[in-house]
Write an enzyme that holds these catalytic residues in place. Sequence first.
Site, PDB file in Angstrom:
ATOM      1  N   LYS A   8       0.919  -1.144  -0.022  1.00 47.87           N
ATOM      2  CA  LYS A   8      -0.046  -0.049   0.023  1.00 47.87           C
ATOM      3  C   LYS A   8       1.029   1.127  -0.087  1.00 47.87           C
ATOM      4  O   LYS A   8       1.748   1.465   0.736  1.00 47.87           O
ATOM      5  CB  LYS A   8      -0.809  -0.061   1.499  1.00 47.87           C
ATOM      6  CG  LYS A   8      -1.941   1.093   1.422  1.00 47.87           C
ATOM      7  CD  LYS A   8      -2.795   0.925   2.729  1.00 47.87           C
ATOM      8  CE  LYS A   8      -3.597   2.196   3.066  1.00 47.87           C
ATOM      9  NZ  LYS A   8      -4.454   1.781   4.011  1.00 47.87           N
ATOM     10  N   SER A  14      -9.613  -0.410   7.441  1.00 43.35           N
ATOM     11  CA  SER A  14      -8.931  -0.293   6.132  1.00 43.35           C
ATOM     12  C   SER A  14      -8.679  -1.525   5.504  1.00 43.35           C
ATOM     13  O   SER A  14      -8.244  -1.333   4.140  1.00 43.35           O
ATOM     14  CB  SER A  14      -8.130   0.923   6.096  1.00 43.35           C
ATOM     15  OG  SER A  14      -8.804   2.357   6.441  1.00 43.35           O
ATOM     16  N   SER A  50      -9.365   1.850   3.290  1.00 48.43           N
ATOM     17  CA  SER A  50      -8.568   2.517   2.371  1.00 48.43           C
ATOM     18  C   SER A  50      -7.539   1.572   1.786  1.00 48.43           C
ATOM     19  O   SER A  50      -6.981   2.263   0.740  1.00 48.43           O
ATOM     20  CB  SER A  50      -8.008   3.643   3.259  1.00 48.43           C
ATOM     21  OG  SER A  50      -6.813   3.030   4.046  1.00 48.43           O
TER      22      SER A  50
END
Lengths: 468, 78
Positions: A80, A179, A155
Site C-alpha cells: 500500500k 481499512s 482505504s
Amino acid sequence: VTELPDLTLWDAAEAIAAKRLSPLEYIDGLLAWIEAVDPSVDAFIALRIDEVRMAARAAADEIAREGVRSPLHGIPIGIKDIFDVEGMATTCHSRLRLDHVATVDAAVVKRLRRDGALFPGKLATHEFALGGPSFDLPFPPARNPWNRDHHPGGSSSGSAAAVAARMLPAALGSDTGGSIRHPAAHCGLVGLKPTYELVSREGVFPLAYSLDHVGPITRTVRDNALVLDRIAAHGHGPYTSQLDSGLKGLRVGFVRHFHQEDTIAAPDVASALDEAAAVFVREGAAVSDVRLPRLAEFEEVTRVIMISEAAAVHEKWLQERANEYGQLTRRRMLSGFFFSAIDYVQAQRRRTELTGAVSEALRNFDVLLAANAMDAPCRIDDEATLDYTYVRQARMPFNISGHPAISLMCGLGEECGLPLSLQLVGRKFGEAELYRAAAGFEQATPWKDLRPDLESLVSGSPSPRPAR
Amino acid sequence: MAEGGPEMTSDWNAVDIDTLVRWAGLEQTARSFGAEIGDAVKNAARIRGGFLRPLNPAVEPAELLSAAPAAAAAEHSS
C-alpha cells in the site's frame, strides 16, 4: 487467466521451494497479467518492472544455489502506498507527497525483503488512508474486480483489488478504522488486523498513531497466516500451527446486537451472518449471543481519537496547503481542529472501558463473531450511498480495543452478486487461535472457491470516470 | 481518586466561528474553504455530543502501548 496468477501464495511458495517454479517465471506471468487487467482495475499507482525482474532473477540464482531463505523467497508482495519502500515514492495517493522518495524501507518491508520477497510496485489507497474513493486526486481510485463499477472498499483498496484480481498473491494494508477488513470484505478476501503493535508501524505514514495497525490481505487463511508468520514481532507465532484443528469445541460469542439492534444490516447481510453462525454450530462449535457496548459508542470514541490524531499529523499542511488535498480528506480531517484536549482525553478514558468490555467477553469465548460491512459494495460513483454506508460497519470496535480481527467472505449480495463478509475477533496475541477458527469456517464453506469474472477485466479499456 | 467526582466536558458551541478559526490557525484555509470549516465545527460538535457522558473518575486513558510485546517495541527503534 493463466495458471500462474491463480496460484495461492502457499502453492507458489511450495513450487518455488521445490524448484518447480522459478521466481522469474512467476513474476513474468504476474506482470503480463497486471498489464492485461490493471487498466480496468487501477490497483497499481507505480510499477517497477525492470527492478522487480532483476530481483526475481537474483532470487532464482540464489535459490538454485542454496535453496529458499524463507517461504516468501521469490514471492511478490503488494505494498500500500503509505509504506516506505527504499527508492520509491510514498505518495499516500496525494498531491502533497508526489515528490517524497523513501530512503529506507519501512520495518515491515525490511523484514519481507530480508526474507527474499519481491516488490513489484505501490498500490492505490484512499488519500492518506482516509479520503476516498475520490476522483480529485493525482491517481484514480482502485476498482472492485468483482464489478469495476463498484467500490472495492478502503482505504487499502489497491491491496485488495490487486489480490482479488490475481495480480498478486498477497498485499500489505493498514487498518485504522477498518481499512484492511473493509476492502477484504468487498473483494471477497481474507484480511487480518492483528493485535495492536504486533506488526511494526515504523515507516508507515500515520493516520492515527494509537489506532493504526499493519496486516496482510490474501485469498486464503493459510496464506494470511504465512505472511503474518514473517512480519509479526518475534515470539508470537507460528500462526499456521492450528489451521487444521477444526471448529469442534470452539466457543463462539455472536455479537448479534451490532447488526440487529445498533445498526440494522441489509437483509442479505443479516441472513449471511445467521448462516455463518449455523456453520459453526454444524461443525461442532458452541455459539451463543454476547453483548458488548453499543456500536455507536465505539464509533464516536474512535472518531474523536482518529480525527484528532490525524489533524495533529496534518496540522501544518491543513493550515498552509489545504487546497492540495482531495475534498473528502480535507473535510474529514478539519473536524480534528475542533475537538479539545479534554475531548481527546475523555475519549481515551472511555476507550479504556470499551476495551475492557471486549476483553471481558473474550474470557468466556474463544472468538467473537460479528458483522463487518452492513451492506454489499455499492457503486463507486454513488456518493450518497457511499456516505450512507461509510459508517454502517462494525470494524472500529477492534481498532479501539486493539484485539485481532479477521475478515472472511460469507456470501454474495442478493442484488449485486458481490461478496459479503463477517468478522472473527480473537484475544490479544491470540492470532493462532483466530486463524484456526477462520480456517475451519473457510474449509466448511464454498466461498473461497468463488472468484470474480477475471476475463471481463481484460478489456483494454480504461476505467470509466463519473461525470463531474 | 475517589469515585463520583464532577466531570468536566468541553462545550465550544457558544464560541463564534471566527475565534475558532483564529485559534486553530486556519485563517488562510478559511479564505477558500470557509464552508468546509463551518461543517467541520458542526461535525465535531455532533460527534462530541454523542459520546461524552459521565465517567468514573478512576478510569484512566487507554495505554495500548503498555500491552505491546517488547519485541515489537524493539523493532521500532531498530
